[in-house]
Design a protein around this motif. Structure first.
Motif, PDB file in Angstrom:
ATOM      1  N   PRO A  35       0.854  -1.063   0.042  1.00 39.99           N
ATOM      2  CA  PRO A  35       0.036   0.066  -0.115  1.00 39.99           C
ATOM      3  C   PRO A  35       0.871   1.352   0.007  1.00 39.99           C
ATOM      4  CG  PRO A  35      -0.637  -1.554   1.757  1.00 39.99           C
ATOM      5  CD  PRO A  35       0.589  -1.996   1.294  1.00 39.99           C
ATOM      6  N   ARG A  36       0.282   2.363  -0.729  1.00 40.55           N
ATOM      7  CA  ARG A  36       1.145   3.549  -0.693  1.00 40.55           C
ATOM      8  C   ARG A  36       0.367   4.641  -0.112  1.00 40.55           C
ATOM      9  NH1 ARG A  36       3.888   5.258  -5.402  1.00 40.55           N
ATOM     10  NH2 ARG A  36       5.527   5.759  -3.917  1.00 40.55           N
ATOM     11  N   LYS A  37       0.969   5.677   0.190  1.00 42.49           N
ATOM     12  CA  LYS A  37       0.061   6.672   0.880  1.00 42.49           C
ATOM     13  C   LYS A  37       0.083   7.844  -0.162  1.00 42.49           C
ATOM     14  CE  LYS A  37       1.950   6.384   5.543  1.00 42.49           C
ATOM     15  NZ  LYS A  37       2.741   7.177   6.714  1.00 42.49           N
ATOM     16  N   VAL A  38      -1.015   8.738  -0.179  1.00 42.05           N
ATOM     17  CA  VAL A  38      -1.438   9.862  -1.054  1.00 42.05           C
ATOM     18  C   VAL A  38      -2.259  10.660  -0.451  1.00 42.05           C
ATOM     19  CG1 VAL A  38      -3.569   8.374  -2.359  1.00 42.05           C
ATOM     20  CG2 VAL A  38      -2.326  10.077  -3.415  1.00 42.05           C
ATOM     21  N   MET A  39      -2.010  11.891  -0.711  1.00 41.89           N
ATOM     22  CA  MET A  39      -3.007  12.964   0.024  1.00 41.89           C
ATOM     23  C   MET A  39      -4.167  13.478  -1.141  1.00 41.89           C
ATOM     24  SD  MET A  39      -0.578  15.241   2.294  1.00 41.89           S
ATOM     25  CE  MET A  39      -2.225  15.659   3.457  1.00 41.89           C
ATOM     26  N   VAL A  40      -5.229  13.673  -0.630  1.00 37.79           N
ATOM     27  CA  VAL A  40      -6.285  13.876  -1.630  1.00 37.79           C
ATOM     28  C   VAL A  40      -7.123  15.014  -1.403  1.00 37.79           C
ATOM     29  CG1 VAL A  40      -8.373  12.885  -2.905  1.00 37.79           C
ATOM     30  CG2 VAL A  40      -6.546  11.433  -2.381  1.00 37.79           C
ATOM     31  N   TYR A  41      -7.248  16.053  -2.101  1.00 36.12           N
ATOM     32  CA  TYR A  41      -7.976  17.300  -1.717  1.00 36.12           C
ATOM     33  C   TYR A  41      -9.358  16.936  -2.306  1.00 36.12           C
ATOM     34  CZ  TYR A  41      -9.477  22.338  -2.029  1.00 36.12           C
ATOM     35  OH  TYR A  41     -10.241  23.289  -2.205  1.00 36.12           O
ATOM     36  N   THR A  42     -10.402  17.373  -1.742  1.00 31.22           N
ATOM     37  CA  THR A  42     -11.844  17.419  -2.282  1.00 31.22           C
ATOM     38  C   THR A  42     -12.214  18.982  -1.943  1.00 31.22           C
ATOM     39  OG1 THR A  42     -12.780  16.661  -0.291  1.00 31.22           O
ATOM     40  CG2 THR A  42     -12.308  15.125  -2.402  1.00 31.22           C
ATOM     41  N   PRO A  43     -12.959  19.614  -3.076  1.00 28.27           N
ATOM     42  CA  PRO A  43     -13.140  21.141  -2.943  1.00 28.27           C
ATOM     43  C   PRO A  43     -14.185  21.405  -2.233  1.00 28.27           C
ATOM     44  CG  PRO A  43     -13.884  20.175  -5.133  1.00 28.27           C
ATOM     45  CD  PRO A  43     -13.222  19.019  -4.456  1.00 28.27           C
ATOM     46  N   PRO A  44     -14.599  22.541  -1.766  1.00 26.01           N
ATOM     47  CA  PRO A  44     -15.633  23.182  -0.756  1.00 26.01           C
ATOM     48  C   PRO A  44     -16.935  22.441  -1.748  1.00 26.01           C
ATOM     49  CG  PRO A  44     -14.217  24.703  -1.265  1.00 26.01           C
ATOM     50  CD  PRO A  44     -13.620  23.873  -1.977  1.00 26.01           C
ATOM     51  N   GLY A  45     -17.851  22.135  -0.848  1.00 27.90           N
ATOM     52  CA  GLY A  45     -19.279  21.654  -1.377  1.00 27.90           C
ATOM     53  C   GLY A  45     -19.128  20.278  -2.264  1.00 27.90           C
ATOM     54  N   PHE A  46     -18.031  19.558  -1.820  1.00 25.23           N
ATOM     55  CA  PHE A  46     -17.593  18.214  -2.579  1.00 25.23           C
ATOM     56  C   PHE A  46     -18.918  17.555  -1.993  1.00 25.23           C
ATOM     57  CE2 PHE A  46     -16.120  13.923  -2.180  1.00 25.23           C
ATOM     58  CZ  PHE A  46     -15.863  13.783  -3.497  1.00 25.23           C
ATOM     59  N   SER A  47     -19.623  16.791  -3.298  1.00 32.46           N
ATOM     60  CA  SER A  47     -20.831  15.789  -2.950  1.00 32.46           C
ATOM     61  C   SER A  47     -20.522  14.486  -4.035  1.00 32.46           C
ATOM     62  CB  SER A  47     -21.946  16.577  -3.246  1.00 32.46           C
ATOM     63  OG  SER A  47     -22.875  15.808  -3.352  1.00 32.46           O
ATOM     64  N   SER A  48     -20.758  13.342  -3.487  1.00 33.60           N
ATOM     65  CA  SER A  48     -20.782  12.253  -4.103  1.00 33.60           C
ATOM     66  C   SER A  48     -21.769  12.484  -5.235  1.00 33.60           C
ATOM     67  CB  SER A  48     -20.827  11.101  -3.495  1.00 33.60           C
ATOM     68  OG  SER A  48     -22.014  10.916  -2.787  1.00 33.60           O
ATOM     69  N   GLU A  49     -22.826  13.258  -5.286  1.00 36.82           N
ATOM     70  CA  GLU A  49     -23.817  13.398  -6.088  1.00 36.82           C
ATOM     71  C   GLU A  49     -23.307  13.942  -7.540  1.00 36.82           C
ATOM     72  OE1 GLU A  49     -27.049  12.119  -5.699  1.00 36.82           O
ATOM     73  OE2 GLU A  49     -25.870  11.253  -3.945  1.00 36.82           O
ATOM     74  N   ASN A  50     -22.037  14.732  -7.414  1.00 40.12           N
ATOM     75  CA  ASN A  50     -21.309  15.314  -8.511  1.00 40.12           C
ATOM     76  C   ASN A  50     -20.271  14.408  -9.083  1.00 40.12           C
ATOM     77  OD1 ASN A  50     -22.996  17.601  -8.127  1.00 40.12           O
ATOM     78  ND2 ASN A  50     -22.063  18.566  -6.748  1.00 40.12           N
ATOM     79  N   THR A  51     -19.819  14.990 -10.348  1.00 37.32           N
ATOM     80  CA  THR A  51     -18.670  14.323 -10.760  1.00 37.32           C
ATOM     81  C   THR A  51     -17.569  15.603 -10.895  1.00 37.32           C
ATOM     82  OG1 THR A  51     -19.210  14.578 -13.079  1.00 37.32           O
ATOM     83  CG2 THR A  51     -19.687  12.438 -12.116  1.00 37.32           C
ATOM     84  N   TYR A  52     -16.213  15.034 -10.620  1.00 38.01           N
ATOM     85  CA  TYR A  52     -15.194  15.847 -10.771  1.00 38.01           C
ATOM     86  C   TYR A  52     -14.163  15.538 -11.698  1.00 38.01           C
ATOM     87  CZ  TYR A  52     -17.504  17.506  -6.531  1.00 38.01           C
ATOM     88  OH  TYR A  52     -18.542  17.737  -5.836  1.00 38.01           O
ATOM     89  N   ASN A  53     -13.445  16.761 -12.237  1.00 38.03           N
ATOM     90  CA  ASN A  53     -11.973  16.576 -13.046  1.00 38.03           C
ATOM     91  C   ASN A  53     -11.093  16.195 -12.105  1.00 38.03           C
ATOM     92  OD1 ASN A  53     -13.101  17.686 -15.458  1.00 38.03           O
ATOM     93  ND2 ASN A  53     -13.228  19.482 -14.732  1.00 38.03           N
ATOM     94  N   VAL A  54     -10.037  15.739 -12.239  1.00 35.24           N
ATOM     95  CA  VAL A  54      -8.895  15.337 -11.454  1.00 35.24           C
ATOM     96  C   VAL A  54      -7.470  16.018 -11.827  1.00 35.24           C
ATOM     97  CG1 VAL A  54      -7.667  13.614 -10.116  1.00 35.24           C
ATOM     98  CG2 VAL A  54      -9.949  13.139 -10.817  1.00 35.24           C
TER      99      VAL A  54
END
Length: 258
Positions: A35-54
């Motif tokens: 396993p490897r560590k990674v940091m992930v930033y999700t933006p203000p108002g993040f919701s699994s109802e939406n989809t996001y660019n990466v």
């Protein structure tokens, strides 16, 4: 191409604004074998109802998945930019670009095994990390929804990986790219294909950076072969003010549809 620098206070914590979340997670890596560590930033108002660019945002030779967080506070810069309506919604993934079992930034950073691990990261990213992100977050798939950028060694990786995998990335950026950057004619063997597939190619470097010749060499090749790109030379050396400014300028151009 000359561009403005970020406005004063762009990287300062603001009270009473919506905030994104930055957290450390682990993903399984078949490339490395653990396993490897990674940091992930999700933006203000993040919701699994939406989809996001990466955006995949890479560190330098002396860093790891937390280098941007520890020295560049990207979450503060991005939160402020969202509050100023400058960004398209995106998830930002901050991986460890040293793909080896002991991936800590310790000992001889220029050890050949560690340099090879930076090259091996291409497989880890494509085969392990991107599938993990797209399985565990509401990430948009497809090359036009993925960007890769980084500082120094990570800038070289971004050019090598991004331009070498235009079927995966339409947006590529390098801040003060290091000598691991492949020769321009190797990076862009088919200039017409690159021109047609790239949504944006960004190069920036400080005018007092001893590695400026790397970025200039790529820029001049692209210019000679009429490959559209943004070249931003700014005041500064091989250091964080340049890289943070690069993130500020680069990120607000991402995922904008013409």
């Amino acid at each position: 191409m000359k561009m403005i620098t970020a406005p004063e206070g762009y990287d300062q914590y603001r009270e009473n604004i919506p905030r994104g979340i930055i957290e450390e997670v682990e993903y399984p890596s078949s490339t490395v074998g653990n396993p490897r560590k990674v940091m992930v930033y999700t933006p203000p108002g993040f919701s699994s109802e939406n989809t996001y660019n990466v955006l995949y945002l890479l560190h330098g030779i002396g860093g790891d998945e937390a280098e941007w967080y520890n020295h560049g506070a990207p979450q503060i810069i991005l939160d402020n930019m969202y509050n100023d309506n400058k960004l398209e919604p995106m998830i930002v993934v901050l991986p460890n670009g040293r793909a080896m079992p002991n991936d800590r930034a310790e000992g001889d950073l220029f050890d050949p095994e560690k340099i090879q691990a930076f090259e091996r990261f291409e497989l880890d990213l494509l085969d392990d990390l991107i599938p993990f992100v797209e399985s565990n977050y509401p990430a948009r798939t497809g090359r036009e929804n993925r960007a890769i950028a980084g500082l120094s060694m990570g800038g070289g990786q971004s050019l090598n990986i991004g331009l070498g995998n235009l079927n995966h990335f339409a947006w590529v950026g390098a801040f003060s790219a290091a000598p691991n950057t492949k020769a321009p004619e190797v990076l862009v063997p088919d200039t017409l294909e690159a021109s047609s597939l790239l949504s944006m190619l960004w190069l920036s470097c400080g005018d007092q950076d001893n590695l400026m010749h790397i970025s200039v060499g790529v820029h001049e090749f692209l210019e000679q072969h009429e490959v559209p790109h943004i070249w931003h030379e700014e005041s500064g050396a091989h250091d964080w003010p340049v890289w943070k400014n690069g993130l500020y300028l680069f990120s607000q151009l991402l995922f904008k549809r013409q």
